[in-house]
Write a protein that holds these residues in place. Structure first.
Motif, mmCIF file in Angstrom:
data_model
loop_
_atom_site.group_PDB
_atom_site.id
_atom_site.type_symbol
_atom_site.label_atom_id
_atom_site.label_comp_id
_atom_site.label_asym_id
_atom_site.label_seq_id
_atom_site.Cartn_x
_atom_site.Cartn_y
_atom_site.Cartn_z
ATOM 1 N N ARG A 118 0.840 -1.162 0.075
ATOM 2 C CA ARG A 118 -0.108 0.015 -0.019
ATOM 3 C C ARG A 118 0.925 1.371 0.212
ATOM 4 O O ARG A 118 0.356 2.477 0.193
ATOM 5 C CB ARG A 118 -0.881 -0.106 1.113
ATOM 6 N N GLY A 119 2.122 1.207 -0.143
ATOM 7 C CA GLY A 119 2.884 2.350 -0.334
ATOM 8 C C GLY A 119 3.652 2.531 0.839
ATOM 9 O O GLY A 119 3.645 1.707 1.911
ATOM 10 N N ALA A 151 7.922 7.705 -7.631
ATOM 11 C CA ALA A 151 6.926 7.176 -8.425
ATOM 12 C C ALA A 151 7.134 5.661 -8.301
ATOM 13 O O ALA A 151 8.163 4.995 -7.871
ATOM 14 C CB ALA A 151 7.153 7.504 -9.815
ATOM 15 N N ASN A 205 8.137 8.554 -0.659
ATOM 16 C CA ASN A 205 7.272 9.696 -1.257
ATOM 17 C C ASN A 205 7.587 10.697 -0.775
ATOM 18 O O ASN A 205 6.810 11.700 -0.586
ATOM 19 C CB ASN A 205 6.029 9.218 -1.395
ATOM 20 N N LEU A 243 -1.227 -2.272 -4.804
ATOM 21 C CA LEU A 243 -0.878 -3.335 -5.796
ATOM 22 C C LEU A 243 -0.723 -4.780 -5.018
ATOM 23 O O LEU A 243 -0.162 -4.851 -3.834
ATOM 24 C CB LEU A 243 0.459 -2.897 -6.532
ATOM 25 N N SER A 301 3.697 0.795 -10.856
ATOM 26 C CA SER A 301 2.037 0.304 -11.025
ATOM 27 C C SER A 301 1.530 1.154 -9.725
ATOM 28 O O SER A 301 2.200 1.714 -8.929
ATOM 29 C CB SER A 301 1.954 -1.013 -10.665
ATOM 30 N N PRO A 302 0.212 1.308 -10.085
ATOM 31 C CA PRO A 302 -0.664 2.274 -8.921
ATOM 32 C C PRO A 302 -0.987 1.566 -7.828
ATOM 33 O O PRO A 302 -0.523 0.175 -7.807
ATOM 34 C CB PRO A 302 -2.120 2.710 -9.678
ATOM 35 N N LEU A 303 -0.953 2.191 -6.633
ATOM 36 C CA LEU A 303 -1.236 1.644 -5.376
ATOM 37 C C LEU A 303 -2.762 1.662 -5.224
ATOM 38 O O LEU A 303 -3.416 2.609 -5.474
ATOM 39 C CB LEU A 303 -0.616 2.601 -4.349
#
Length: 447
Positions: free
Chosen positions: A77-78, A89, A83, A96, A92-94
């Motif tokens: 989830r990051g 960056a 960041n 994932l 893939s988007p979170l």
């Protein structure tokens, strides 16, 4: 009766089904896992050649969903560390879902002591400027950027350009945004000592007041500029510490060698930088008269040239040069405290977790005479010269309770070239009623 039995069986089967379903749900509930490697690949499939979706550092938190054949399916989830400042960056988007080798995960996060031998892991476990520097110095250099090649290809003072590395770029972003440090990771003074036994001075035995608990109860409450680096000072003061790179590495050499390149400034692609303290670091200065001065340090040029030490006065271990250290410092006097002149005899500079009062402190100096003779050596020294000096122990009582909180001991010795006094300075801190080493400075005669 028969109907009742059938119903009972149906209910029993339903209950069994519910139990099995509940057990399965319990087995597949996500488990928290912490990454143990320094820069670990999260892959699209459970194969070593599968596409990398993201790379994460040590102690990243993952949710483990399943495990099979040594691969763990995880949810990511990051990580706010990647960041820093709203930058960074992912492929893939979170959030994932990905796969990672299970041997790179553990139920508990790494502690610094577990990661200390691996500079990359140590940085991500406890980010700090000191560990960023160790991290950069440990990155493997391409052959063209190793010293034998640089001596042939680069002129003295020329820029040395290192390739960008994703993990180190992430580390620099984190430090540029600033980090809060834990004093337990940054302050290490070893075991308590008896200063009288710790320093061997021929012909002199120090006389000191009995020690007892006084102002400082824990190591994290105080740091002398003589016994720690910026990391420890910021940790004690509670200041957020940032590293702002200002230049790329350059080739250099020791002034007694050359002109070929013998070292490269900085670490990896950071050749020069500022250290920035937020809020400014409050540095107290105590003079031999007991005056208390205070200055706020917001920014300092970080000395990272990597040249070998040749000669001159220096700390033999960690230390933070007394301000002002150069034109890059942003240093202001704090109102309400003594305005100290540039010639004031400052016994110690320190940072504390709680403010020091502006009122004068008690300082007692105990002198122990010491002397020697410089033999005649015409024409420079036409006749013998008698040198009279002293070992001096300064007991500094910050709260005037009759118990010393800081001890500074000055020891003169005969200079090998001039015969004049050359001094070493030892500092000790009273923490919880015991003395601990808190820095060592050595003067040297240089040609």
């Amino acid at each position: 009766m028969r109907l009742r039995s059938v119903c009972s069986v149906a209910v029993g089967l339903a209950g069994s089904a519910l139990w099995v379903h509940g057990a399965a749900a319990q087995q597949t509930a996500p488990e928290v896992r912490h990454v143990q490697g320094s820069w670990v690949n999260l892959r699209e499939a459970p194969r070593a050649d599968a596409r990398v979706l993201a790379q994460v550092p040590a102690n990243t938190v993952l949710q483990q969903l399943a495990e099979r054949d040594g691969w763990c399916e995880v949810s990511y989830r990051g990580d706010p560390r990647l960041n820093a400042g709203g930058k960074g960056a992912l492929a893939s988007p979170l959030p994932l879902q990905a796969h990672v080798a299970c041997n790179l995960l553990a139920p508990a996060p790494l502690a610094l002591v577990q990661a200390a031998k691996d500079p990359a892991r140590a940085f991500w476990v406890a980010p700090s400027p000191k560990r960023l520097r160790a991290y950069g110095n440990a990155l493997p250099r391409p052959a063209a950027l190793q010293m034998p090649a640089l001596i042939k290809t680069h002129a003295l003072g020329a820029e040395v350009r290192y390739p960008a590395r994703p993990e180190f770029e992430a580390a620099k972003r984190l430090l540029r945004a600033g980090v809060l440090l834990d004093p337990t990771n940054e302050i290490a003074r070893g075991k308590p000592v008896d200063p009288v036994a710790d320093i061997s001075i021929p012909g002199v035995r120090l006389a000191l007041k009995p020690i007892a608990p006084s102002r400082f109860k824990r190591h994290g409450e105080v740091a002398l500029l003589h016994d720690t680096e910026a990391d420890g000072l910021a940790a004690v003061a509670g200041s957020r510490l940032a590293v702002v790179p200002t230049d790329v590495p350059m080739g250099g050499h020791n002034r007694h060698n050359g002109p070929e390149i013998e070292f490269v400034t900085g670490f990896w692609d950071v050749g020069a930088a500022y250290l920035v303290f937020d809020p400014p670091l409050m540095i107290y200065a105590i003079t031999h008269q007991g005056l208390v001065g205070a200055q706020g340090l917001r920014k300092r040029t970080w000395m990272i040239d990597n040249g070998d030490f040749y000669c001159g006065g220096h700390y033999t271990g960690p230390g933070f040069e007394d301000p002002p250290a150069g034109g890059g410092d942003e240093l202001v006097n704090v109102k309400g405290y003594a305005r100290l002149s540039d010639t004031a005899q400052v016994l110690t500079r320190l940072v504390t977790a709680t403010a020091l009062p502006a009122s004068a402190v008690a300082v007692q100096a105990r002198r122990h005479p010491k002397e020697w003779t410089i033999a005649a050596s015409p024409p420079e020294v036409p006749q013998p010269v008698r040198i009279q000096t002293a070992v001096v122990a300064y007991e500094i009582d910050l709260d005037r309770d009759g118990i010393a909180d800081i001890l500074r001991i000055e020891i003169p010795s005969k200079g090998e070239m001039s015969g004049q006094p050359v001094f070493t300075h030892h500092w000790y801190l009273n923490v919880g009623g015991q003395w601990f080493r808190a820095g060592h400075w050595v003067d040297q005669e240089c040609t």
